[in-house]
Structures are given as C-alpha cells and as structure tokens.
Design a protein around this motif. Structure first.
Motif, PDB file in Angstrom:
ATOM      1  N   TRP A 128       7.515 -17.249 -23.593  1.00  0.00           N
ATOM      2  CA  TRP A 128       6.773 -17.271 -22.329  1.00  0.00           C
ATOM      3  C   TRP A 128       5.362 -17.824 -22.467  1.00  0.00           C
ATOM      4  N   SER A 129       4.756 -17.694 -23.636  1.00  0.00           N
ATOM      5  CA  SER A 129       3.379 -18.174 -23.812  1.00  0.00           C
ATOM      6  C   SER A 129       3.278 -19.687 -23.653  1.00  0.00           C
ATOM      7  N   LYS A 130       4.383 -20.392 -23.744  1.00  0.00           N
ATOM      8  CA  LYS A 130       4.373 -21.847 -23.548  1.00  0.00           C
ATOM      9  C   LYS A 130       4.408 -22.213 -22.065  1.00  0.00           C
ATOM     10  N   PHE A 131       4.791 -21.264 -21.216  1.00  0.00           N
ATOM     11  CA  PHE A 131       4.948 -21.546 -19.788  1.00  0.00           C
ATOM     12  C   PHE A 131       3.902 -20.856 -18.911  1.00  0.00           C
ATOM     13  N   LEU A 132       3.349 -19.761 -19.404  1.00  0.00           N
ATOM     14  CA  LEU A 132       2.476 -18.931 -18.572  1.00  0.00           C
ATOM     15  C   LEU A 132       1.135 -18.686 -19.255  1.00  0.00           C
ATOM     16  N   SER A 133       0.138 -18.404 -18.432  1.00  0.00           N
ATOM     17  CA  SER A 133      -1.175 -18.052 -18.983  1.00  0.00           C
ATOM     18  C   SER A 133      -1.131 -16.623 -19.527  1.00  0.00           C
ATOM     19  N   MET A 134      -2.120 -16.279 -20.338  1.00  0.00           N
ATOM     20  CA  MET A 134      -2.168 -14.944 -20.948  1.00  0.00           C
ATOM     21  C   MET A 134      -2.263 -13.846 -19.890  1.00  0.00           C
ATOM     22  N   ASN A 135      -2.950 -14.103 -18.785  1.00  0.00           N
ATOM     23  CA  ASN A 135      -3.049 -13.091 -17.720  1.00  0.00           C
ATOM     24  C   ASN A 135      -1.672 -12.755 -17.138  1.00  0.00           C
ATOM     25  N   TRP A 136      -0.845 -13.781 -16.916  1.00  0.00           N
ATOM     26  CA  TRP A 136       0.506 -13.547 -16.400  1.00  0.00           C
ATOM     27  C   TRP A 136       1.362 -12.808 -17.413  1.00  0.00           C
ATOM     28  N   ILE A 137       1.203 -13.145 -18.670  1.00  0.00           N
ATOM     29  CA  ILE A 137       1.966 -12.460 -19.712  1.00  0.00           C
ATOM     30  C   ILE A 137       1.594 -10.986 -19.765  1.00  0.00           C
ATOM     31  N   ILE A 138       0.310 -10.677 -19.636  1.00  0.00           N
ATOM     32  CA  ILE A 138      -0.134  -9.273 -19.622  1.00  0.00           C
ATOM     33  C   ILE A 138       0.450  -8.550 -18.411  1.00  0.00           C
ATOM     34  N   ILE A 139       0.467  -9.202 -17.263  1.00  0.00           N
ATOM     35  CA  ILE A 139       1.041  -8.590 -16.055  1.00  0.00           C
ATOM     36  C   ILE A 139       2.526  -8.302 -16.274  1.00  0.00           C
ATOM     37  N   PHE A 140       3.257  -9.262 -16.839  1.00  0.00           N
ATOM     38  CA  PHE A 140       4.686  -9.044 -17.087  1.00  0.00           C
ATOM     39  C   PHE A 140       4.925  -7.955 -18.132  1.00  0.00           C
ATOM     40  N   LYS A 141       4.058  -7.883 -19.139  1.00  0.00           N
ATOM     41  CA  LYS A 141       4.165  -6.807 -20.123  1.00  0.00           C
ATOM     42  C   LYS A 141       3.928  -5.453 -19.460  1.00  0.00           C
ATOM     43  N   CYS A 142       2.973  -5.385 -18.549  1.00  0.00           N
ATOM     44  CA  CYS A 142       2.713  -4.134 -17.822  1.00  0.00           C
ATOM     45  C   CYS A 142       3.911  -3.736 -16.967  1.00  0.00           C
ATOM     46  N   LEU A 143       4.493  -4.697 -16.275  1.00  0.00           N
ATOM     47  CA  LEU A 143       5.677  -4.400 -15.464  1.00  0.00           C
ATOM     48  C   LEU A 143       6.836  -3.936 -16.337  1.00  0.00           C
ATOM     49  N   ASN A 144       6.989  -4.562 -17.483  1.00  0.00           N
ATOM     50  CA  ASN A 144       8.031  -4.158 -18.421  1.00  0.00           C
ATOM     51  C   ASN A 144       7.777  -2.729 -18.913  1.00  0.00           C
ATOM     52  N   LEU A 145       6.533  -2.441 -19.272  1.00  0.00           N
ATOM     53  CA  LEU A 145       6.200  -1.083 -19.716  1.00  0.00           C
ATOM     54  C   LEU A 145       6.411  -0.078 -18.601  1.00  0.00           C
ATOM     55  N   TRP A 146       6.087  -0.459 -17.358  1.00  0.00           N
ATOM     56  CA  TRP A 146       6.327   0.453 -16.239  1.00  0.00           C
ATOM     57  C   TRP A 146       7.821   0.775 -16.155  1.00  0.00           C
ATOM     58  N   MET A 147       8.651  -0.248 -16.268  1.00  0.00           N
ATOM     59  CA  MET A 147      10.094  -0.022 -16.166  1.00  0.00           C
ATOM     60  C   MET A 147      10.585   0.885 -17.303  1.00  0.00           C
ATOM     61  N   ILE A 148      10.085   0.669 -18.504  1.00  0.00           N
ATOM     62  CA  ILE A 148      10.485   1.490 -19.648  1.00  0.00           C
ATOM     63  C   ILE A 148      10.031   2.936 -19.445  1.00  0.00           C
ATOM     64  N   PHE A 149       8.769   3.122 -19.061  1.00  0.00           N
ATOM     65  CA  PHE A 149       8.271   4.481 -18.794  1.00  0.00           C
ATOM     66  C   PHE A 149       9.042   5.123 -17.644  1.00  0.00           C
ATOM     67  N   HIS A 150       9.348   4.338 -16.626  1.00  0.00           N
ATOM     68  CA  HIS A 150      10.117   4.805 -15.468  1.00  0.00           C
ATOM     69  C   HIS A 150      11.478   5.350 -15.920  1.00  0.00           C
ATOM     70  N   ILE A 151      12.145   4.607 -16.787  1.00  0.00           N
ATOM     71  CA  ILE A 151      13.447   5.041 -17.304  1.00  0.00           C
ATOM     72  C   ILE A 151      13.305   6.339 -18.089  1.00  0.00           C
ATOM     73  N   PHE A 152      12.306   6.417 -18.946  1.00  0.00           N
ATOM     74  CA  PHE A 152      12.097   7.634 -19.737  1.00  0.00           C
ATOM     75  C   PHE A 152      11.831   8.837 -18.831  1.00  0.00           C
TER      76      PHE A 152
END
Length: 172
Positions: A128-152
């Motif tokens: 993803w770092s080849k397609f997106l800026s670091m800010n977008w990657i951080i946002i997607f990582k946060c959304l991913n972490l939200w989903m993981i925490f949500h599942i837990f």
C-alpha cells in the motif's frame, strides 16, 4: 451480488444499543490511541503483526463457527428456556428471544472475523505504501485496529453474556 450478510449486520446493529460503548466506542478509542502512537512512530504495525493477527482471527472465527454449530444443533431444556425468554429488543417487528440474540451476536462475530481476515490478507499482500500517502496508511491501520478490537470486545461480551444467561443466579 450477494448482499444477505447486510441483514446480519443490520440485526447486530438493532441488538447492540445498550452495549454500543463496549462493542463500538471503546474499540474506536483504543484504535484512535494506537493511531496517534503510530503517527508518532511509537507503535509499529508490520507484516509480522498482520501475520499473527491473521492466526488469531482465524482461531476466533473457528471458535465462533463452532459456537454457531452448537447453538444450531443443541436441543435441551436450557435452549428451550432461552428461546422463551424475550429480550425487549425488536428485529423485523418481532421481539427476539435471548437465544436469537446470542445467535445474531455469535453469527455477527463470525462474519466480522472473516471480513477482517480478508482485509488483513489484502493488507499483507498489497504494498500500500506505493499507492497511498502515509496519512492514508495510518487511517487504514486505525480502521483495521478498530475492527480487531471490535471483534475481541464482541467475543468478550458474548462469552460473559452466555455465562450469565446459563448461570443467572450469579447475575444478581
């Protein structure tokens, strides 16, 4: 296109009302905190982390599938009792039983776990770092972490709720 899974998500949303803080908001706060730590280079989510998360999500999904299978095939006096006790929650114009509520919550856990596995596989395989800026990657990582925490947190609530339903004398 297959859209029936949206019905399950809708049923989950209808049943989560008083538990929204635990299921949705608390994981969101934790994900936001992690996002801040990621942006400050104090927390690193790399391919090793994603690989471990895929394993953990697979185990959780397998456990939840087993729980759905047990709920579907078990026929006992406890299950009959749970089917008769109403929750005060309305889905599709009908007040649902405790049994149906558990079935919705555990089925939702399976669905969201499989979605998270799919998204994490995509995150693992695509650079993803080849397609997106670091800010977008951080946002997607946060959304991913939200989903993981949500599942837990959903699974924590499901297990404790199930315990107190079957052992209601300790829920006083």
């Amino acid at each position: 296109m297959y859209k029936s899974f949206l019905i399950l998500i809708n049923d989950y949303i209808l049943t989560v009302k008083k538990n929204a803080f635990f299921d949705i908001v608390l994981p969101l706060l934790l994900a936001a905190l992690c996002g801040y730590l990621i942006s400050q280079d104090l927390l690193n989510i790399n391919k090793s982390f994603l690989s471990n998360i895929l394993s953990v999500l697979g185990i959780i999904a397998g456990f939840s599938v087993t729980a759905v299978a047990l709920l579907s095939t078990t026929d006992s006096t406890n299950v009959d009792r749970l089917k008769k006790i109403k929750t005060g929650i309305t889905v599709d114009g009908l007040e649902i039983s405790i049994f149906r509520r558990f079935y919705i919550l555990i089925s939702y856990s399976v669905l969201i776990s499989f979605i998270a596995i799919l998204l994490n596989i995509m995150g693992y395989l695509i650079p993803w770092s080849k397609f997106l800026s670091m800010n977008w990657i951080i946002i997607f990582k946060c959304l991913n972490l939200w989903m993981i925490f949500h599942i837990f947190f959903i699974n924590i609530r499901n297990i404790t709720s199930l315990y107190f339903v079957y052992f209601h004398e300790t829920n006083k």
